[in-house]
Write a protein that holds these residues in place. Structure first.
Motif, PDB file in Angstrom:
ATOM      1  N   GLU A 165      -3.234  14.329   3.962  1.00  0.00           N
ATOM      2  CA  GLU A 165      -2.050  13.651   3.454  1.00  0.00           C
ATOM      3  C   GLU A 165      -2.278  12.146   3.360  1.00  0.00           C
ATOM      4  O   GLU A 165      -1.821  11.489   2.426  1.00  0.00           O
ATOM      5  N   LYS A 166      -2.999  11.597   4.340  1.00  0.00           N
ATOM      6  CA  LYS A 166      -3.324  10.173   4.318  1.00  0.00           C
ATOM      7  C   LYS A 166      -4.227   9.838   3.138  1.00  0.00           C
ATOM      8  O   LYS A 166      -4.025   8.828   2.441  1.00  0.00           O
ATOM      9  N   VAL A 167      -5.227  10.684   2.901  1.00  0.00           N
ATOM     10  CA  VAL A 167      -6.125  10.491   1.754  1.00  0.00           C
ATOM     11  C   VAL A 167      -5.338  10.544   0.451  1.00  0.00           C
ATOM     12  O   VAL A 167      -5.549   9.741  -0.465  1.00  0.00           O
ATOM     13  N   GLU A 168      -4.392  11.491   0.371  1.00  0.00           N
ATOM     14  CA  GLU A 168      -3.579  11.629  -0.833  1.00  0.00           C
ATOM     15  C   GLU A 168      -2.710  10.393  -1.059  1.00  0.00           C
ATOM     16  O   GLU A 168      -2.596   9.898  -2.179  1.00  0.00           O
ATOM     17  N   ARG A 169      -2.097   9.873   0.022  1.00  0.00           N
ATOM     18  CA  ARG A 169      -1.253   8.675  -0.103  1.00  0.00           C
ATOM     19  C   ARG A 169      -2.068   7.490  -0.589  1.00  0.00           C
ATOM     20  O   ARG A 169      -1.623   6.707  -1.428  1.00  0.00           O
ATOM     21  N   LYS A 170      -3.275   7.361  -0.052  1.00  0.00           N
ATOM     22  CA  LYS A 170      -4.152   6.260  -0.471  1.00  0.00           C
ATOM     23  C   LYS A 170      -4.527   6.393  -1.941  1.00  0.00           C
ATOM     24  O   LYS A 170      -4.562   5.397  -2.670  1.00  0.00           O
ATOM     25  N   ALA A 171      -4.812   7.616  -2.363  1.00  0.00           N
ATOM     26  CA  ALA A 171      -5.200   7.843  -3.762  1.00  0.00           C
ATOM     27  C   ALA A 171      -4.040   7.513  -4.699  1.00  0.00           C
ATOM     28  O   ALA A 171      -4.234   6.900  -5.750  1.00  0.00           O
ATOM     29  N   ILE A 172      -2.828   7.898  -4.316  1.00  0.00           N
ATOM     30  CA  ILE A 172      -1.650   7.611  -5.140  1.00  0.00           C
ATOM     31  C   ILE A 172      -1.410   6.108  -5.208  1.00  0.00           C
ATOM     32  O   ILE A 172      -1.126   5.548  -6.281  1.00  0.00           O
ATOM     33  N   LYS A 173      -1.539   5.442  -4.050  1.00  0.00           N
ATOM     34  CA  LYS A 173      -1.342   3.993  -4.003  1.00  0.00           C
ATOM     35  C   LYS A 173      -2.372   3.289  -4.878  1.00  0.00           C
ATOM     36  O   LYS A 173      -2.045   2.359  -5.623  1.00  0.00           O
ATOM     37  N   ARG A 174      -3.633   3.751  -4.801  1.00  0.00           N
ATOM     38  CA  ARG A 174      -4.697   3.151  -5.621  1.00  0.00           C
ATOM     39  C   ARG A 174      -4.423   3.364  -7.111  1.00  0.00           C
ATOM     40  O   ARG A 174      -4.625   2.458  -7.923  1.00  0.00           O
ATOM     41  N   TYR A 175      -3.940   4.549  -7.448  1.00  0.00           N
ATOM     42  CA  TYR A 175      -3.625   4.847  -8.848  1.00  0.00           C
ATOM     43  C   TYR A 175      -2.533   3.911  -9.374  1.00  0.00           C
ATOM     44  O   TYR A 175      -2.655   3.352 -10.474  1.00  0.00           O
ATOM     45  N   HIS A 176      -1.484   3.723  -8.597  1.00  0.00           N
ATOM     46  CA  HIS A 176      -0.389   2.853  -9.033  1.00  0.00           C
ATOM     47  C   HIS A 176      -0.860   1.404  -9.177  1.00  0.00           C
ATOM     48  O   HIS A 176      -0.436   0.688 -10.097  1.00  0.00           O
ATOM     49  N   ARG A 177      -1.721   0.972  -8.271  1.00  0.00           N
ATOM     50  CA  ARG A 177      -2.236  -0.393  -8.362  1.00  0.00           C
ATOM     51  C   ARG A 177      -3.090  -0.582  -9.598  1.00  0.00           C
ATOM     52  O   ARG A 177      -2.974  -1.595 -10.304  1.00  0.00           O
TER      53      ARG A 177
END
Length: 300
Positions: A34-46
């Motif tokens: 879940e942490k990896v997924e949150r980071k990936a989503i955050k990176r995508y939005h950035r």
């Protein structure tokens, strides 16, 4: 009936009696994913937030080509300040035929016998081209004197001559931007630790990097002298607060775009740099002087 002695433990025995992971290990793995997924989503939005400005950089590049203009950008700052990552975002969608990234290594014996700036001038842009220096001649203002890679005489000659050199560069029509990435000591240490333990980043960690935390105050003193002596109206420094890499990248794009009067600008975009991230060289000098007056030395 099943007795206490014969009842099986569902966390330890599967359907066929084979061992399975305990519940806490399953939950731990779930939390990690879940942490990896949150980071990936955050990176995508950035990265998505950067794209409109990257599109503007393409428009700007086309304008420079049409007008046969030259652009030269210096990326300076301490190690792990975010220069390389910003350069990659700035150039990601540009036409590779009309920009170059220059990162010069250790000088050759032939280069040592030349005028110091000669090896840099050889990489200067031609008409319609953008050149981005990942570190530049300002190595002589900071890294070289601190680590003994140049003499005091060589340092003084450079500091006296570079201002006139840059004024001539601008006078002859080059669009010239000097960026200094300012990272905090705590954040630099965190990035060094990540490089040390990440096999994909270990190549970035050099002996100079390892020593730079211990020589933090020396670097700060040289930074002050560099800004004081080489920030001019013709060739000003722009300081980028880079603890937040994303904000540094976004605001550098705005600084670059604001330096060129190209046509077709997207009026829906905000081109105003964040004043908490982008600081003029003159303002940075004021902040550093005030810091030294309060504390008796530079503390940042």
């Amino acid at each position: 009936p099943v007795t206490d002695q014969t009842q099986s433990n569902p966390e330890q025995t599967g359907v066929d009696g084979e061992g399975v992971e305990p519940q806490d290990a399953v939950l731990e793995e779930k939390a990690r994913l879940e942490k990896v997924e949150r980071k990936a989503i955050k990176r995508y939005h950035r990265e998505t937030q950067l794209r409109p400005y990257q599109a503007e950089l393409i428009t700007m590049q086309q304008y420079l080509e049409e007008q046969n203009e030259r652009m030269l950008i210096l990326f300076e700052g301490r190690d792990a300040a975010g220069k390389g990552g910003t350069i990659r975002r700035v150039t990601r969608y540009m036409n590779p035929r009309h920009y170059r990234v220059v990162a010069l290594g250790k000088p050759t014996e032939e280069q040592r016998s030349q005028w110091f700036l000669q090896k840099y001038v050889a990489h200067f842009p031609t008409g319609g081209e953008i050149v981005l220096f990942d570190r530049s001649w300002y190595n002589r203002a900071m890294v070289e004197p601190i680590f003994g890679f140049c003499t005091t005489k060589e340092y003084n000659l450079f500091m006296r001559g570079v201002v006139g050199f840059e004024k001539d560069l601008v006078r002859q029509g080059t669009i010239f931007i000097k960026l200094y990435f300012s990272v905090s000591k705590k954040e630099q240490a965190r990035r060094f630790a990540r490089r040390k333990h990440d096999p994909l980043r270990q190549w970035k960690l050099s002996e100079v990097d390892i020593q730079s935390q211990g020589r933090w105050d020396e670097f700060t003193e040289k930074k002050y002298e560099m800004l004081r002596d080489t920030h001019t109206n013709k060739a000003p420094w722009t300081v980028i607060r880079s603890d937040d890499k994303h904000q540094a990248r976004l605001n550098v794009m705005k600084v670059i775009l604001d330096a060129v009067p190209y046509k077709g600008r997207d009026t829906d975009l905000d081109f105003v740099p964040d004043p908490k991230i982008v600081i003029s060289g003159a303002r940075e000098l004021e902040i550093m002087r005030a810091d030294r007056l309060r504390s008796g030395k530079f503390t940042a």
